[in-house]
Design a protein around this motif. Structure first.
Motif, mmCIF file in Angstrom:
data_model
loop_
_atom_site.group_PDB
_atom_site.id
_atom_site.type_symbol
_atom_site.label_atom_id
_atom_site.label_comp_id
_atom_site.label_asym_id
_atom_site.label_seq_id
_atom_site.Cartn_x
_atom_site.Cartn_y
_atom_site.Cartn_z
ATOM 1 N N UNK A 1 8.081 4.334 14.054
ATOM 2 C CA UNK A 1 7.030 4.728 13.111
ATOM 3 C C UNK A 1 5.902 3.707 13.064
ATOM 4 N N UNK A 2 4.707 4.233 12.979
ATOM 5 C CA UNK A 2 3.500 3.447 12.743
ATOM 6 C C UNK A 2 2.762 4.124 11.595
ATOM 7 N N UNK A 3 2.456 3.359 10.550
ATOM 8 C CA UNK A 3 1.803 3.921 9.368
ATOM 9 C C UNK A 3 0.442 3.261 9.182
ATOM 10 N N UNK A 4 -0.554 4.068 8.863
ATOM 11 C CA UNK A 4 -1.923 3.567 8.746
ATOM 12 C C UNK A 4 -2.638 4.163 7.550
ATOM 13 N N UNK A 5 -3.518 3.364 6.963
ATOM 14 C CA UNK A 5 -4.542 3.897 6.080
ATOM 15 C C UNK A 5 -5.708 4.297 6.968
ATOM 16 N N UNK A 6 -6.353 5.385 6.627
ATOM 17 C CA UNK A 6 -7.588 5.787 7.289
ATOM 18 C C UNK A 6 -8.710 5.229 6.416
ATOM 19 N N UNK A 7 -9.536 4.378 7.009
ATOM 20 C CA UNK A 7 -10.541 3.645 6.240
ATOM 21 C C UNK A 7 -11.931 3.965 6.786
ATOM 22 N N UNK B 1 0.799 -1.222 0.000
ATOM 23 C CA UNK B 1 0.000 0.000 0.000
ATOM 24 C C UNK B 1 0.836 1.277 0.000
ATOM 25 N N UNK B 2 2.143 1.149 0.160
ATOM 26 C CA UNK B 2 2.972 2.340 0.347
ATOM 27 C C UNK B 2 2.998 3.258 -0.877
ATOM 28 N N UNK B 3 3.060 2.705 -2.068
ATOM 29 C CA UNK B 3 3.103 3.552 -3.268
ATOM 30 C C UNK B 3 1.813 4.351 -3.429
ATOM 31 N N UNK C 1 7.938 15.597 -1.050
ATOM 32 C CA UNK C 1 8.787 14.652 -1.776
ATOM 33 C C UNK C 1 8.618 13.202 -1.306
ATOM 34 N N UNK C 2 8.698 12.321 -2.262
ATOM 35 C CA UNK C 2 8.573 10.884 -2.012
ATOM 36 C C UNK C 2 9.539 10.436 -0.924
ATOM 37 N N UNK C 3 10.783 10.898 -0.977
ATOM 38 C CA UNK C 3 11.775 10.446 0.000
ATOM 39 C C UNK C 3 11.430 10.924 1.411
ATOM 40 N N UNK C 4 10.723 12.054 1.536
ATOM 41 C CA UNK C 4 10.277 12.524 2.845
ATOM 42 C C UNK C 4 9.268 11.532 3.449
ATOM 43 N N UNK C 5 8.342 11.074 2.625
ATOM 44 C CA UNK C 5 7.334 10.107 3.083
ATOM 45 C C UNK C 5 8.009 8.787 3.451
ATOM 46 N N UNK C 6 8.926 8.339 2.626
ATOM 47 C CA UNK C 6 9.629 7.078 2.907
ATOM 48 C C UNK C 6 10.415 7.182 4.211
ATOM 49 N N UNK C 7 11.095 8.293 4.433
ATOM 50 C CA UNK C 7 11.824 8.477 5.704
ATOM 51 C C UNK C 7 10.867 8.414 6.893
#
Length: 120
Positions: free
Chosen positions: A54-60, A12-14, A41-47
């Motif tokens: 870090x915890x990454x989530x989709x808001x659903x 889901x990252x892309x 920038x893409x690299x900012x999100x990847x960092x």
């Protein structure tokens, strides 16, 4: 309004990166006029994805991704960070961001201080 925070999967990252760039660009263009550059920038999100804690989530909502967020959690200090939060451009001004923030706070009640970042 009820939303769920669903842990972001590698696959889901892309789409997260593409959607946050679209959402941020829409706001910048509305506020400041046409802009040809990359807003976030893409690299900012990847960092942000790769940061320690870090915890990454989709808001659903109703089974559909309506946004996303990246948090950095520091259990030892209880001082946590909202690195990124975006709402899909088709869902602006519908309470999604507020509902997402409430879900974040409910998920991490141990937090004493939230630091927020406004990248652009």
């Amino acid at each position: 309004m009820k939303v769920q925070l669903v842990p972001l999967q590698e696959k889901d990252k892309e789409s997260f990166i593409r959607n946050i760039q679209i959402a941020f660009k829409k706001v910048v263009v509305e506020q400041f006029g046409p802009f040809d550059g990359e807003i976030i920038p893409r690299d900012h999100v990847i960092r942000s994805f790769e940061a320690e804690g870090a915890e990454s989530y989709n808001i659903v909502q109703d089974g559909e991704v309506v946004g996303g967020t990246v948090l950095t959690i520091h259990p030892e200090t209880k001082r946590n960070e909202l690195q990124l939060l975006y709402v899909d451009v088709n869902c602006h001004s519908k309470g999604v961001g507020s509902a997402a923030w409430q879900a974040i706070e409910k998920m991490h009640p141990e937090t004493e201080i939230w630091e927020t970042h406004t990248p652009y």
